[in-house]
Design a protein around this motif. Structure first.
Motif, PDB file in Angstrom:
ATOM      1  N   ASP A  49       5.027  30.412  39.611  1.00 29.78           N
ATOM      2  CA  ASP A  49       4.998  30.271  38.158  1.00 29.78           C
ATOM      3  C   ASP A  49       6.096  31.112  37.536  1.00 29.78           C
ATOM      4  O   ASP A  49       6.562  32.103  38.111  1.00 29.78           O
ATOM      5  N   GLY A  50       6.489  30.695  36.338  1.00 27.71           N
ATOM      6  CA  GLY A  50       7.453  31.496  35.595  1.00 27.71           C
ATOM      7  C   GLY A  50       6.780  32.748  35.060  1.00 27.71           C
ATOM      8  O   GLY A  50       5.709  32.674  34.453  1.00 27.71           O
ATOM      9  N   ILE A  51       7.395  33.901  35.296  1.00 30.73           N
ATOM     10  CA  ILE A  51       6.841  35.172  34.811  1.00 30.73           C
ATOM     11  C   ILE A  51       7.940  35.909  34.061  1.00 30.73           C
ATOM     12  O   ILE A  51       9.057  36.059  34.573  1.00 30.73           O
ATOM     13  N   SER A  90      -1.227  42.221  28.067  1.00 31.29           N
ATOM     14  CA  SER A  90      -0.496  43.482  27.877  1.00 31.29           C
ATOM     15  C   SER A  90      -0.564  44.303  29.161  1.00 31.29           C
ATOM     16  O   SER A  90      -1.603  44.355  29.825  1.00 31.29           O
ATOM     17  N   VAL A  91       0.542  44.926  29.530  1.00 30.96           N
ATOM     18  CA  VAL A  91       0.613  45.755  30.734  1.00 30.96           C
ATOM     19  C   VAL A  91       1.305  47.064  30.401  1.00 30.96           C
ATOM     20  O   VAL A  91       2.144  47.139  29.501  1.00 30.96           O
ATOM     21  N   SER A  92       0.942  48.100  31.143  1.00 34.12           N
ATOM     22  CA  SER A  92       1.557  49.417  30.961  1.00 34.12           C
ATOM     23  C   SER A  92       2.543  49.651  32.082  1.00 34.12           C
ATOM     24  O   SER A  92       2.189  49.573  33.263  1.00 34.12           O
ATOM     25  N   LEU A  93       3.777  49.944  31.725  1.00 35.90           N
ATOM     26  CA  LEU A  93       4.815  50.315  32.686  1.00 35.90           C
ATOM     27  C   LEU A  93       5.401  51.638  32.236  1.00 35.90           C
ATOM     28  O   LEU A  93       6.100  51.711  31.218  1.00 35.90           O
ATOM     29  N   GLY A  94       5.099  52.663  33.007  1.00 43.00           N
ATOM     30  CA  GLY A  94       5.526  53.994  32.584  1.00 43.00           C
ATOM     31  C   GLY A  94       4.734  54.406  31.359  1.00 43.00           C
ATOM     32  O   GLY A  94       3.512  54.346  31.334  1.00 43.00           O
ATOM     33  N   GLU A  95       5.428  54.813  30.321  1.00 44.02           N
ATOM     34  CA  GLU A  95       4.767  55.253  29.093  1.00 44.02           C
ATOM     35  C   GLU A  95       4.715  54.148  28.047  1.00 44.02           C
ATOM     36  O   GLU A  95       4.226  54.370  26.938  1.00 44.02           O
ATOM     37  N   ASN A  96       5.222  52.967  28.376  1.00 44.78           N
ATOM     38  CA  ASN A  96       5.346  51.910  27.375  1.00 44.78           C
ATOM     39  C   ASN A  96       4.386  50.754  27.662  1.00 44.78           C
ATOM     40  O   ASN A  96       3.972  50.523  28.800  1.00 44.78           O
ATOM     41  N   ILE A  97       4.051  50.033  26.599  1.00 40.58           N
ATOM     42  CA  ILE A  97       3.202  48.845  26.676  1.00 40.58           C
ATOM     43  C   ILE A  97       4.082  47.609  26.506  1.00 40.58           C
ATOM     44  O   ILE A  97       4.856  47.505  25.545  1.00 40.58           O
ATOM     45  N   TYR A  98       3.959  46.700  27.453  1.00 33.66           N
ATOM     46  CA  TYR A  98       4.724  45.455  27.392  1.00 33.66           C
ATOM     47  C   TYR A  98       3.753  44.267  27.449  1.00 33.66           C
ATOM     48  O   TYR A  98       2.556  44.430  27.671  1.00 33.66           O
ATOM     49  N   ILE A  99       4.320  43.103  27.258  1.00 33.16           N
ATOM     50  CA  ILE A  99       3.536  41.872  27.359  1.00 33.16           C
ATOM     51  C   ILE A  99       4.057  41.070  28.538  1.00 33.16           C
ATOM     52  O   ILE A  99       5.247  40.759  28.630  1.00 33.16           O
ATOM     53  N   GLN A 100       3.151  40.797  29.452  1.00 33.90           N
ATOM     54  CA  GLN A 100       3.499  39.963  30.599  1.00 33.90           C
ATOM     55  C   GLN A 100       3.049  38.531  30.311  1.00 33.90           C
ATOM     56  O   GLN A 100       1.917  38.303  29.900  1.00 33.90           O
ATOM     57  N   ALA A 101       3.946  37.602  30.520  1.00 31.84           N
ATOM     58  CA  ALA A 101       3.643  36.187  30.283  1.00 31.84           C
ATOM     59  C   ALA A 101       3.818  35.411  31.581  1.00 31.84           C
ATOM     60  O   ALA A 101       4.810  35.584  32.286  1.00 31.84           O
ATOM     61  N   VAL A 102       2.835  34.600  31.896  1.00 27.93           N
ATOM     62  CA  VAL A 102       2.912  33.699  33.041  1.00 27.93           C
ATOM     63  C   VAL A 102       2.983  32.274  32.495  1.00 27.93           C
ATOM     64  O   VAL A 102       2.105  31.848  31.740  1.00 27.93           O
ATOM     65  N   VAL A 103       4.043  31.562  32.876  1.00 26.34           N
ATOM     66  CA  VAL A 103       4.287  30.214  32.342  1.00 26.34           C
ATOM     67  C   VAL A 103       4.196  29.217  33.498  1.00 26.34           C
ATOM     68  O   VAL A 103       4.875  29.373  34.511  1.00 26.34           O
ATOM     69  N   ARG A 104       3.376  28.219  33.312  1.00 26.84           N
ATOM     70  CA  ARG A 104       3.215  27.176  34.335  1.00 26.84           C
ATOM     71  C   ARG A 104       3.589  25.825  33.737  1.00 26.84           C
ATOM     72  O   ARG A 104       3.089  25.434  32.684  1.00 26.84           O
ATOM     73  N   ASP A 105       4.475  25.145  34.428  1.00 28.42           N
ATOM     74  CA  ASP A 105       4.901  23.812  33.978  1.00 28.42           C
ATOM     75  C   ASP A 105       3.747  22.822  34.179  1.00 28.42           C
ATOM     76  O   ASP A 105       3.334  22.545  35.300  1.00 28.42           O
ATOM     77  N   VAL A 106       3.223  22.301  33.064  1.00 27.88           N
ATOM     78  CA  VAL A 106       2.115  21.337  33.137  1.00 27.88           C
ATOM     79  C   VAL A 106       2.536  20.004  32.536  1.00 27.88           C
ATOM     80  O   VAL A 106       1.697  19.248  32.026  1.00 27.88           O
TER      81      VAL A 106
END
Length: 709
Positions: A258-260, A344-360
């Motif tokens: 999947d696209g991440i 939302s995911v934590s990497l180090g001291e920062n908060i990011y948004i992880q997106a998983v994209v699936r071609d449907v």
């Protein structure tokens, strides 16, 4: 002008007189936006749509454009009837309305855009304040990208004092590779050209002590009212440790199916190769942009992509993981359906948004095809001319169509969930659904059912069971009203029955009449002294009896068009034998006949030929003999019928051929063989005589070739 389009336009539209500046016509969108009725609007002038302090200016502006026939955009402030003020952008063009010099004006509400611009400026000023006090390294560049400010934190990170870097450009620093410098140049070009107002990118470079550091550069451009670049402020964030974490994370998702991608707020900062495949572009073309940059302006539900993207991103940060369908737009402009999961995911001291994209896309296409098939089926079911019902495995009604309602008189509400047999008052054991599927193997059957009013109907029922994974889930019943056909069938059967009785009676009477004629001839034979005449009369009597036997057998048979040949020939030969058997001779007669039926139009000539041959044998074959043997054989192989008459008498006389020409019997035989489309074969000697003929069994046309009843 198509006034219907004018009225249906979702944007406010008006027409005003150029000289009077008075409103002449408005559409409903105008009335809704400004709060005036059409009659109230017709009493207004264009300046009255502006706030009081701007009306003189508006009047003068209208005079300046009244001679301009082309469309032109203007930004004005308008006011509604209840005093609400809003910004509008208008375009107008000259227009002749009821022979009045006029202009047609199209109005677009841009209040949200103007307010957004104001808020952006305010936010920028606030940001400027915080920037000066930020713990991040801050560097300010002029329009030529020369350093004009360098704070203490920047000096700490890079090791250069403010005096050492003043007036320097990005080209004066030592980058890790040419790619790093290329990234910086590209971001500079974006900011200078106006393609971007803000930029964020990562770069590797060496500090004053030649130590390699990872910096994240946050850049923001400031422009004058003409859009020209005034300055660029950048914040330097050291992300060396964070990069190490990202490297480990990169290995986890780079080869995912999947696209991440990773977003900071609403911008892409990392993605795997599958994302590039989905979007149809390179990673550099993706990073730094937002989901809206790879989406059509509007999503399929009509909501703007930018607005909807921000909404789901905020939800993922505040409410937890979000899963939804999204339509992306590839680099080539083509659309692709995807399923997106945000978290939302934590990497180090920062908060990011992880997106998983699936071609449907294929899944969506299959869903569209399924919906289309369902719609086609629904229309077929509902609009079918035949009455149709769908039942569950318990034979309870799930759905009926309009034809079912018309045929039986029930509405769908009256029968839903009801047992179909109970609804239609049936209990005749017709096929039905159960947990085991369709009961019985018949898919088509004639049945009787009853309407809501109790009327009995003759119907043809078709049963169609539906299985899923081998298990029954439903069944369809299709009813065709065959009441008229059944009534016609009943009348036809009655008519056939009547005709059968009539034909039986005819055969019976013909047989009786022939018997009377035969009896008269017999009496005549007994009353004449001339033996030759008596022989003629007797032969005629046997011929009549041959036909009489046919009618007698037809009368007694189940068929009125075919004769059972073994019984017929045996009975015929027995009658001839009983009539012609001499008292002073012992003639042994044997009949061999296979069991088969023959059309009456072939059976009669065949029997008459046998009658003539057997009669001739009795009269001539055994002259001067005390005994003899006569064999009659009739057989059938496939469609060929073979008849043989053989005796062991004295044989035919030498002048038989001459006698044959004048013999009434032989003449009759030849005529009868022509009817059978055959010829008789004759062999004779001192051993006796043999007569043989064969013909093709067929449904010979004629008054009695109507087939079985």
């Amino acid at each position: 002008m198509d006034w219907k389009l004018f009225e249906l336009n979702p944007k406010p539209v008006l027409v005003y007189g150029v000289n009077s500046q008075r409103v002449l016509k408005v559409n409903q969108a105008f009335c809704k936006k400004y709060g005036y009725s059409e009659s109230e609007a017709s009493s207004l002038t264009i300046p009255q749509l502006h706030p009081e302090e701007q009306r003189k200016w508006a009047k003068k502006a209208l005079e300046d454009i009244q001679e301009d026939s082309s469309s032109r955009n203007h930004l004005w402030r308008h006011i509604s009837k209840d005093g609400e003020q809003f910004f509008v952008e208008i375009s107008s063009h000259s227009y002749s309305y009821e022979e009045v010099n006029a202009r047609m004006v199209f109005i677009h509400d841009v209040t949200e855009r103007i307010e957004a611009e104001r808020k952006a400026q305010k936010a920028f000023d606030e940001l400027n304040h915080h920037v000066n006090n930020s713990p991040l390294g801050m560097v300010k560049w002029n329009a030529d990208f020369e350093i004009i400010e360098w704070n203490d934190r920047a000096a700490e990170k890079m090791g250069y004092s403010s005096e050492e870097v003043m007036g320097k450009t990005p080209y004066d620093f030592n980058y890790h590779s040419a790619d790093e410098l290329e990234t910086v140049e590209q971001e500079m070009d974006y900011l200078i050209s106006g393609k971007k107002e803000k930029s964020r990118y990562d770069v590797k470079l060496y500090d004053k002590n030649s130590e390699l550091i990872d910096l994240r550069v946050h850049a923001s451009a400031r422009r004058n009212d003409d859009g020209a670049l005034i300055s660029v402020i950048t914040f330097l964030e050291e992300v060396t440790e964070q990069k190490k974490i990202q490297l480990r994370y990169q290995r986890l998702f780079e080869n995912a199916n999947d696209g991440i991608f990773l977003m900071e707020k609403d911008r892409f900062i990392e993605c795997n190769e599958q994302v590039c495949t989905i979007f149809g572009c390179s990673k550099n073309e993706i990073l730094g942009n937002t989901p809206a940059d790879f989406s059509p302006e509007y999503q399929p539900d009509g909501e703007p992509s930018l607005q909807k993207a921000r909404k789901v991103i905020n939800k993922s940060l505040t409410e937890g993981p979000q899963v939804f369908y999204w339509q992306h737009q590839r680099k080539d402009g083509s659309l692709i359906d995807t399923e997106v999961s945000l978290n939302s995911v934590s990497l180090g001291e920062n908060i990011y948004i992880q997106a998983v994209v699936r071609d449907v896309t294929k899944q969506k296409e299959n869903e569209r095809k399924l919906r289309r098939s369902e719609e086609l089926f629904r229309n077929l079911f509902l609009q079918a001319p035949s009455a149709m019902v769908m039942v569950d495995t318990e034979n309870n009604v799930s759905k009926i169509n309009k034809s079912f309602e018309d045929l039986f008189g029930y509405t769908e509400e009256e029968v839903l969930g009801q047992n179909l047999d109970e609804v239609l008052s049936s209990g005749d054991g017709a096929p039905k659904m159960s947990n085991d599927g369709l009961h019985g193997n018949r898919l088509y059957t004639d049945i009787k059912r009853y309407t809501k009013d109790g009327e009995e109907l003759d119907l043809l029922l078709s049963i169609i069971p539906v299985h899923l994974d081998g298990e029954p889930i439903a069944g369809f019943g299709i009813y065709m009203d065959i009441s008229e056909q059944k009534e016609y069938e009943r009348k036809l059967k009655q008519s056939v029955h009547d005709k059968k009785i009539l034909l039986e009676e005819i055969h019976h009477r013909v047989k009786n009449n022939l018997a009377i004629v035969s009896g008269l001839l017999q009496m005549q034979v007994m009353s004449v002294d001339d033996e030759r005449l008596a022989s003629y009369l007797q032969n005629s009597q046997l011929r009549i009896q041959s036909m009489s036997i046919v009618h007698e057998m037809l009368y007694q048979s189940k068929t009125l068009s075919e004769i059972e040949m073994d019984s017929y020939i045996e009975k015929l030969v027995r009658v001839i034998t009983n009539t012609l058997q001499p008292e002073d001779k012992d003639i042994d007669v044997n009949v061999s006949s296979e069991d088969f039926w023959l059309n009456i139009n072939q059976a009669i000539p065949c029997a008459l030929i046998v009658n003539e041959l057997v009669t001739n044998s009795f009269e001539y074959a055994f002259e001067g003999r005390d005994s003899g043997q006569l064999d009659v054989a009739i057989s059938k192989k496939e469609d060929m019928v073979r008849v043989q008459v053989q005796d062991d008498g004295i044989g035919l006389p030498e002048n038989f051929e001459e006698m044959r020409k004048t013999s009434l019997g032989m003449s009759l035989i030849e005529n009868l063989t022509k009817q059978l489309e055959t010829e008789i074969e004759i062999e004779s000697g001192d051993w006796g005589s043999e007569f043989e003929f064969t013909f093709i069994k067929a449904d010979k046309p004629g008054s009695s070739s109507s087939g079985k009843i």
